[in-house]
Motif scaffolding. Structure first.
Motif, PDB file in Angstrom:
ATOM      1  N   GLU A  11      27.890  14.426  48.607  1.00  0.00           N
ATOM      2  CA  GLU A  11      27.439  15.523  47.745  1.00  0.00           C
ATOM      3  C   GLU A  11      28.524  15.947  46.758  1.00  0.00           C
ATOM      4  OE1 GLU A  11      28.108  15.628  50.878  1.00  0.00           O
ATOM      5  OE2 GLU A  11      29.279  17.391  51.390  1.00  0.00           O
ATOM      6  N   LEU A  12      29.800  15.710  47.129  1.00  0.00           N
ATOM      7  CA  LEU A  12      30.902  16.037  46.220  1.00  0.00           C
ATOM      8  C   LEU A  12      31.041  14.981  45.137  1.00  0.00           C
ATOM      9  CD1 LEU A  12      33.539  16.989  48.954  1.00  0.00           C
ATOM     10  CD2 LEU A  12      32.315  18.583  47.474  1.00  0.00           C
ATOM     11  N   ILE A  14      28.647  12.939  43.909  1.00  0.00           N
ATOM     12  CA  ILE A  14      27.573  12.803  42.924  1.00  0.00           C
ATOM     13  C   ILE A  14      27.356  14.109  42.173  1.00  0.00           C
ATOM     14  CG2 ILE A  14      26.477  10.987  44.296  1.00  0.00           C
ATOM     15  CD1 ILE A  14      24.218  12.972  44.877  1.00  0.00           C
ATOM     16  N   GLY A  15      28.229  15.085  42.397  1.00  0.00           N
ATOM     17  CA  GLY A  15      28.188  16.286  41.565  1.00  0.00           C
ATOM     18  C   GLY A  15      27.171  17.312  42.013  1.00  0.00           C
ATOM     19  N   GLN A  16      26.724  17.240  43.278  1.00  0.00           N
ATOM     20  CA  GLN A  16      25.763  18.251  43.723  1.00  0.00           C
ATOM     21  C   GLN A  16      26.459  19.503  44.213  1.00  0.00           C
ATOM     22  OE1 GLN A  16      23.005  16.535  46.540  1.00  0.00           O
ATOM     23  NE2 GLN A  16      21.444  16.583  44.967  1.00  0.00           N
ATOM     24  N   VAL A  17      27.677  19.336  44.679  1.00  0.00           N
ATOM     25  CA  VAL A  17      28.428  20.452  45.233  1.00  0.00           C
ATOM     26  C   VAL A  17      29.815  20.444  44.594  1.00  0.00           C
ATOM     27  CG1 VAL A  17      29.522  21.291  47.356  1.00  0.00           C
ATOM     28  CG2 VAL A  17      27.158  20.473  47.416  1.00  0.00           C
ATOM     29  N   THR A  18      30.303  21.626  44.221  1.00  0.00           N
ATOM     30  CA  THR A  18      31.646  21.733  43.667  1.00  0.00           C
ATOM     31  C   THR A  18      32.638  21.883  44.815  1.00  0.00           C
ATOM     32  OG1 THR A  18      30.744  22.805  41.724  1.00  0.00           O
ATOM     33  CG2 THR A  18      33.102  23.044  42.080  1.00  0.00           C
ATOM     34  N   ASP A  19      33.700  21.107  44.748  1.00  0.00           N
ATOM     35  CA  ASP A  19      34.708  21.141  45.809  1.00  0.00           C
ATOM     36  C   ASP A  19      35.578  22.382  45.648  1.00  0.00           C
ATOM     37  OD1 ASP A  19      36.767  20.655  47.592  1.00  0.00           O
ATOM     38  OD2 ASP A  19      37.785  19.285  46.228  1.00  0.00           O
TER      39      ASP A  19
END
Lengths: 421, 421
Positions: A11-12, A14-19
């Motif tokens: 998810e980090l 592919i840009g779904q969640v910001t780290d």
């Protein structure tokens, strides 16, 4: 001491969640004298995790991993670690009992997958995660520590604060000295401030860094002195802060390393003032920022989010005629909102916002990005018009910041204004 | 096609700034059929940038860099690139003229530092950055593209959208296929869902991945099919989604890849319903979430943040006797808050929260972490008690999520409930 951070999760990637985990970890490590050399993000993919581990281990003293420890099939971090450290796993009664208790408290039944979370590596130190089911595992080989934590931010923060940082400090003997000093500066653009501080920066010793962290309306200056022992770092930082005070004088409005909402809270408490909000375009975000601070119930009475003209009129007493003639995004309306909030909520100070956050809306006179902000005090109402940009989230966050800053200024009492040493 | 992203800057490494560039780039690459294998962050440090470049170049087809291209001395990316590709630099009249024009438009004078931004590498393709002064440089060696862009998000996005993605597509002939499908699932814990989907996961083809993205009260399932051409990826993803629907039935509450506040907005608009909030412990964060969605003024009327008993009584009409006898964190109070908000704001649905967010406060019967949530509809009020944890931010965000979910359920109308293909 040097460190690297590896965050794990598709998810980090592919840009779904910001780290945000690595941001928090970086700050915590820096505050305790570790220098973060690199951050990496890899997917839930065993070979990729292994490659990243092998590389990082060569380069630094400490490698911190987060993520990929859940009970489901896509969580492969622990497998990768066991392969990397060539270790089998065993069932930890201690972890299992902790997890059973946690499940019982939450009233949820345990299944086979959650049972498997107690299968821990043979040759690692296993640290119970008191706020979650996936434990922290701590490997050590050839002088490099490899520490794996869950990716749930709350769990990672708990483990870092209560277990990982103290253990690292014990191991490394708190050798390094590091001292940070913060100054909140108003009345300068970033480049104007850089020019005002040109001489100061030229004279900085090599072991000191100065960072500019601009926000709408104010700049957070951060001095960091890296010298040993700690007493020297503290002394160097204090001396340089004194010079900053001499140069910037009343432009320094605070020196605590806290967000503006927390600075506001301190000032309100010191002054014995209560506060309330009347929000249109910011939609509750000012109230949410104020109440994000622990203990805010001591000075925050409440807020009204008046997203329609009807609610502005009904709950805040804004004149229907004004709403009709000049529109909601106007000086008369925002000032009436602030006054109305003081009355409706029974608070000393009230802040009000009215604007077009976008992306659509706006008028020829007040295009998207126009925001009026007012503060009502027991004796007066002040207001100001701002022109931000086209992006909704940006407009909201800038308006929140300017509103908090305006409140902060109005809450000033002499004994709070003087910078504390 | 595979890609890696290298973000450059000390401010990213020490946790002063959150890296949102790589999130945006990841999404853009994924949307165009590139698989992001790894993301790295290094400081403004030439040897570190060189090391990262050397490693990435070995692994993937495309390496994208952002940051470190500014005019000041701490920006060293271009020097590192020239060293890595063993190239000298020359003065580009084209870049210089563009920069002169940009400075003239902004009414700013050009200095030597900004003049140097026209010194471009000899053996790279130089792409003018129409919205900034640092150009994009594009190297190619042994089948790997290395593309460097400025770190200013707006400039990076402009270059990616208008120059980099089109060029990459031209080069790679839009060959790769990738399809994502999202299902929002309720009524399962993460591990229970994993068990329910064990057979499904076992039968997944190698080129398909399933990710669990849990939130309080719901889980976002994401299917990703990586097959060529695009039509095959889409078909595979659709077939598997059909199977998920058969297995999970009414547990799938939505299939759009949107946050819960946006899903709620769609449902409210489809049902022609308006909504309002009455918040105590969430302090405005529910209203802020709802209004973060563009167009929310179509269905959001407003909210009341009642942080004190006095405001609960005054603005929401909560019984003073109940506040006295059972306390604010109780079923009668939260239900009166929801009803009171419907009345005060004139909305169809209202959600209310009352709880102890912590870290201090609470009672023996309702310790910190206890949160009551109620939703009032035209015909009824429903309420539920939750027990979260000890961390204030976590308690607030969980309560917001559960409140949005409860509203989402109550806003259901038959035609919205059916999953759309």
């Amino acid at each position: 001491m040097t460190a690297e951070i590896i965050t794990i999760g598709d998810e980090l990637l592919i840009g779904q969640v910001t780290d945000t985990n690595s941001v928090w970890i970086s700050r915590a490590l820096e505050d305790h004298g570790f220098r973060v050399m690199r951050k990496q993000t890899v997917g839930d993919d065993e070979p990729e995790i292994l490659r990243a581990l092998r590389e990082s281990e060569q380069r630094v003293d400490v490698v911190l991993l987060t993520g990929g420890l859940g009970p489901t099939k896509d969580d492969v971090t622990l497998n990768a670690l066991c392969k990397h450290f060539d270790t089998a796993r065993h069932f930890s009664t201690e972890v299992h009992e902790h997890n059973q208790q946690l499940f019982a408290e939450r009233g949820v039944e345990m299944n086979d997958l959650t049972r498997d979370q107690a299968m821990v590596p043979d040759n690692a130190t296993v640290i119970i995660n008191e706020v979650g089911t996936a434990p922290c595992t701590w490997f050590e080989r050839r002088g490099c520590m490899v520490i794996s934590m869950p990716g749930v931010p709350m769990e990672m923060k708990w483990l870092m604060t209560n277990r990982v940082i103290p253990r690292l400090q014990e191991y490394y003997g708190r050798k390094a000295g590091i001292a940070h000093r913060t100054c909140w500066v108003t009345g300068y653009t970033e480049s104007a401030l850089a020019m005002a501080l040109a001489d100061f920066e030229r004279d900085l010793p090599d072991e000191v860094r100065l960072a500019y962290l601009p926000q709408p309306g104010l700049i957070r200056l951060r001095l960091s002195a890296y010298c040993s022992p700690q007493a020297v770092a503290d002394r160097v930082a204090d001396v340089l802060r004194l010079r900053l005070r001499t140069i910037l004088k009343e432009h320094i409005i605070a020196e605590e390393d806290l967000p503006i909402e927390a600075l506001l809270g301190r000032r309100l408490q010191a002054a014995g003032l209560t506060v309330g909000t009347a929000e249109s375009c910011t939609g509750g975000a000012i109230a949410a920022a104020i109440t994000s601070v622990a203990g805010s119930s001591a000075y925050f009475k409440g807020g009204i989010v008046s997203y329609t003209d009807e609610v502005k009129h009904r709950t805040l007493g804004v004149s229907a005629a004004d709403l009709e003639s000049v529109g909601a995004v106007s000086q008369p309306v925002v000032e009436q909102m602030a006054r109305g909030a003081r009355e409706a909520l029974g608070c000393d100070l009230a802040v009000a916002t009215s604007g077009f956050a976008g992306p659509s809306g706006g008028t020829p006179e007040a295009p998207v990005g126009t925001v009026w902000i007012a503060v009502a005090t027991p004796s007066a109402v002040v207001s100001k018009e701002y022109h931000f940009g086209a992006a909704r989230d940006h407009n909201i966050s800038r308006a929140v910041n300017m509103a908090l800053l305006m409140l902060f200024e109005k809450a000033a009492v002499p004994e709070v204004q003087a910078p504390t040493a």
